[in-house]
Design an enzyme around this catalytic site. Structure first.
Site, PDB file in Angstrom:
ATOM      1  CG  ASP A   3      -4.424  -0.698  -5.689  1.00  0.00           C
ATOM      2  OD1 ASP A   3      -3.962  -0.951  -4.565  1.00  0.00           O
ATOM      3  OD2 ASP A   3      -5.570  -0.247  -5.876  1.00  0.00           O
ATOM      4  CD  GLN A  40      -1.836   7.809   2.023  1.00  0.00           C
ATOM      5  OE1 GLN A  40      -0.701   8.185   2.369  1.00  0.00           O
ATOM      6  NE2 GLN A  40      -2.654   7.171   2.835  1.00  0.00           N
ATOM      7  CG  ASN A  41      -3.746   2.189  -1.896  1.00  0.00           C
ATOM      8  OD1 ASN A  41      -2.836   2.488  -1.115  1.00  0.00           O
ATOM      9  ND2 ASN A  41      -4.847   1.581  -1.505  1.00  0.00           N
ATOM     10  CG  HIS A 101       1.034   8.994  -3.050  1.00  0.00           C
ATOM     11  ND1 HIS A 101       1.060   8.283  -1.873  1.00  0.00           N
ATOM     12  CD2 HIS A 101       1.052  10.301  -2.697  1.00  0.00           C
ATOM     13  CE1 HIS A 101       1.108   9.130  -0.856  1.00  0.00           C
ATOM     14  NE2 HIS A 101       1.088  10.359  -1.326  1.00  0.00           N
ATOM     15  CB  SER A 128       1.112   3.807   8.614  1.00  0.00           C
ATOM     16  OG  SER A 128       1.797   4.460   7.530  1.00  0.00           O
TER      17      SER A 128
HETATM   18  N1  APR Z   1      -6.662  -4.051   6.420  1.00  0.00           N
HETATM   19  C1  APR Z   1      -6.567  -2.748   6.809  1.00  0.00           C
HETATM   20  N2  APR Z   1      -5.392  -2.150   7.129  1.00  0.00           N
HETATM   21  C2  APR Z   1      -4.293  -2.924   7.084  1.00  0.00           C
HETATM   22  C3  APR Z   1      -4.309  -4.288   6.695  1.00  0.00           C
HETATM   23  C4  APR Z   1      -5.568  -4.850   6.354  1.00  0.00           C
HETATM   24  N3  APR Z   1      -5.690  -6.135   5.980  1.00  0.00           N
HETATM   25  N4  APR Z   1      -3.025  -4.768   6.751  1.00  0.00           N
HETATM   26  C5  APR Z   1      -2.255  -3.726   7.143  1.00  0.00           C
HETATM   27  N5  APR Z   1      -3.003  -2.642   7.361  1.00  0.00           N
HETATM   28  C6  APR Z   1      -2.591  -1.287   7.795  1.00  0.00           C
HETATM   29  C7  APR Z   1      -1.324  -1.236   8.600  1.00  0.00           C
HETATM   30  O1  APR Z   1      -1.603  -1.456   9.991  1.00  0.00           O
HETATM   31  C8  APR Z   1      -0.871   0.200   8.343  1.00  0.00           C
HETATM   32  O2  APR Z   1      -1.479   1.117   9.240  1.00  0.00           O
HETATM   33  O3  APR Z   1      -2.330  -0.544   6.623  1.00  0.00           O
HETATM   34  C9  APR Z   1      -1.383   0.472   6.930  1.00  0.00           C
HETATM   35  C10 APR Z   1      -0.290   0.411   5.874  1.00  0.00           C
HETATM   36  O4  APR Z   1       0.600   1.460   6.127  1.00  0.00           O
HETATM   37  P1  APR Z   1       1.781   1.718   5.080  1.00  0.00           P
HETATM   38  O5  APR Z   1       2.415   0.418   4.733  1.00  0.00           O
HETATM   39  O6  APR Z   1       2.610   2.829   5.639  1.00  0.00           O
HETATM   40  O7  APR Z   1       1.035   2.205   3.760  1.00  0.00           O
HETATM   41  P2  APR Z   1       0.449   3.648   3.470  1.00  0.00           P
HETATM   42  O8  APR Z   1      -0.018   4.313   4.723  1.00  0.00           O
HETATM   43  O9  APR Z   1      -0.530   3.521   2.365  1.00  0.00           O
HETATM   44  O10 APR Z   1       1.753   4.434   2.911  1.00  0.00           O
HETATM   45  C11 APR Z   1       1.535   5.741   2.441  1.00  0.00           C
HETATM   46  O11 APR Z   1       3.823   5.798   1.697  1.00  0.00           O
HETATM   47  O12 APR Z   1       5.549   4.697   0.691  1.00  0.00           O
HETATM   48  C12 APR Z   1       4.577   5.637   0.493  1.00  0.00           C
HETATM   49  O13 APR Z   1       3.639   6.234  -1.547  1.00  0.00           O
HETATM   50  C13 APR Z   1       3.645   5.236  -0.600  1.00  0.00           C
HETATM   51  O14 APR Z   1       1.271   5.646  -0.745  1.00  0.00           O
HETATM   52  C14 APR Z   1       2.298   5.141   0.094  1.00  0.00           C
HETATM   53  C15 APR Z   1       2.479   6.025   1.316  1.00  0.00           C
END
Ligand code: APR
Length: 232
Positions: free
Chosen positions: A89, A86-87, A104, A172
């Site tokens: 980067d 989903q990243n 994404h 998440s």
């Molecule tokens: N290592 C592993 N997981 C981690 C770490 C770490 N060091 N730090 C945080 N996390 C976890 C958090 O606990 C959380 O479950 O990474 C997850 C980040 O969740 P989000 O911030 O919601 O990111 P993501 O799930 O990638 O979001 C999905 O939402 O905003 C949109 O397009 C955007 O691709 C993104 C999508």
């Protein structure tokens, strides 16, 4: 070779210094999602949106893949590894992963506002306000905004449906359709979830939770799956 499919999210890049979205102090705490990650926000204020992504692109140039990205590359010696991320980067690619599907979009690419299939690598870190595609239309970030279709989803479903092992790391599972990929993993497929936090996931019984940050968690996964120690 068995197919190991990984669904990654912002958490896998956290230890490279890139903010997640929904953690404390995350990107969505500092910015209004609809202002910077929606077609409506783009129509309202293109300069603000360009600046938001130019800034994230500039930061990315200073970041390196971390131990988690590299562990997934090392697993290619044992499995046919496919990353669905989903990243936006490029840290999976820079770590050396060969099969990466971006759901994404990609931060280091730009697309035509009129012809979305016209996609360009961005030299440096900026999309300028007057940068145009070959047909003369303004360029925008090659990123899937909220409310836009996810063109790579069909390919991702096909990959997930062929997984012999499925790993979720650093997401998440808040955003669909990406989070729905779990529904396409064949039942009985070993499932691992690597995250230091509590992740709500639906359905899937028997998921192996590795409650660690990605760097440590992927090393633990590596040992579980290969019987070897991660060599770094
Ligand atoms: N290592 C592993 N997981 C981690 C770490 C770490 N060091 N730090 C945080 N996390 C976890 C958090 O606990 C959380 O479950 O990474 C997850 C980040 O969740 P989000 O911030 O919601 O990111 P993501 O799930 O990638 O979001 C999905 O939402 O905003 C949109 O397009 C955007 O691709 C993104 C999508």
């Amino acid at each position: 070779m068995e197919k190991l499919v990984v669904l990654s999210g912002a958490g896998i890049s956290a230890e490279s210094g890139i903010s997640t979205f929904r953690d404390k102090g995350g990107l969505w705490e500092e910015h209004d999602i609809m202002e910077v990650a929606s077609p409506e926000g783009w129509e309202r204020n293109q300069k603000l949106v360009q600046r938001f992504y130019n800034e994230r692109r500039r930061q990315l140039l200073d970041c390196e893949p971390n131990r988690a990205h590299k562990a997934l590359v090392e697993l290619e010696k044992y499995f046919d590894v496919e990353i669905i991320t989903q990243n936006i980067d490029d840290l999976h690619e820079r770590a050396g992963s060969k099969k990466v599907t971006h759901l994404h979009g990609e931060l280091r690419k730009a697309q035509s506002t009129k012809y979305p299939d016209l996609v360009y690598e961005i030299e440096g870190w900026e999309i300028g306000d007057d940068d145009r595609c070959e047909k003369g239309f303004q360029l925008r970030p090659h990123v899937v905004w909220f409310g836009e279709p996810v063109p790579a989803m069909e390919a991702a479903i096909e990959i997930a449906s062929r997984a012999d092992i499925f790993v979720v790391v650093g997401t998440s599972l808040n955003v669909y359709p990406a989070a729905g990929l779990l529904d396409y993993v064949p039942s009985g497929t070993p499932l691992y979830l690597i995250d230091p936090g509590e992740v709500q996931y639906r359905g899937q019984s028997g998921i192996n939770v590795i409650r660690e940050k990605a760097g440590t968690g992927c090393a633990v996964l590596f040992e579980k799956l290969t019987g070897d120690q991660l060599p770094f």
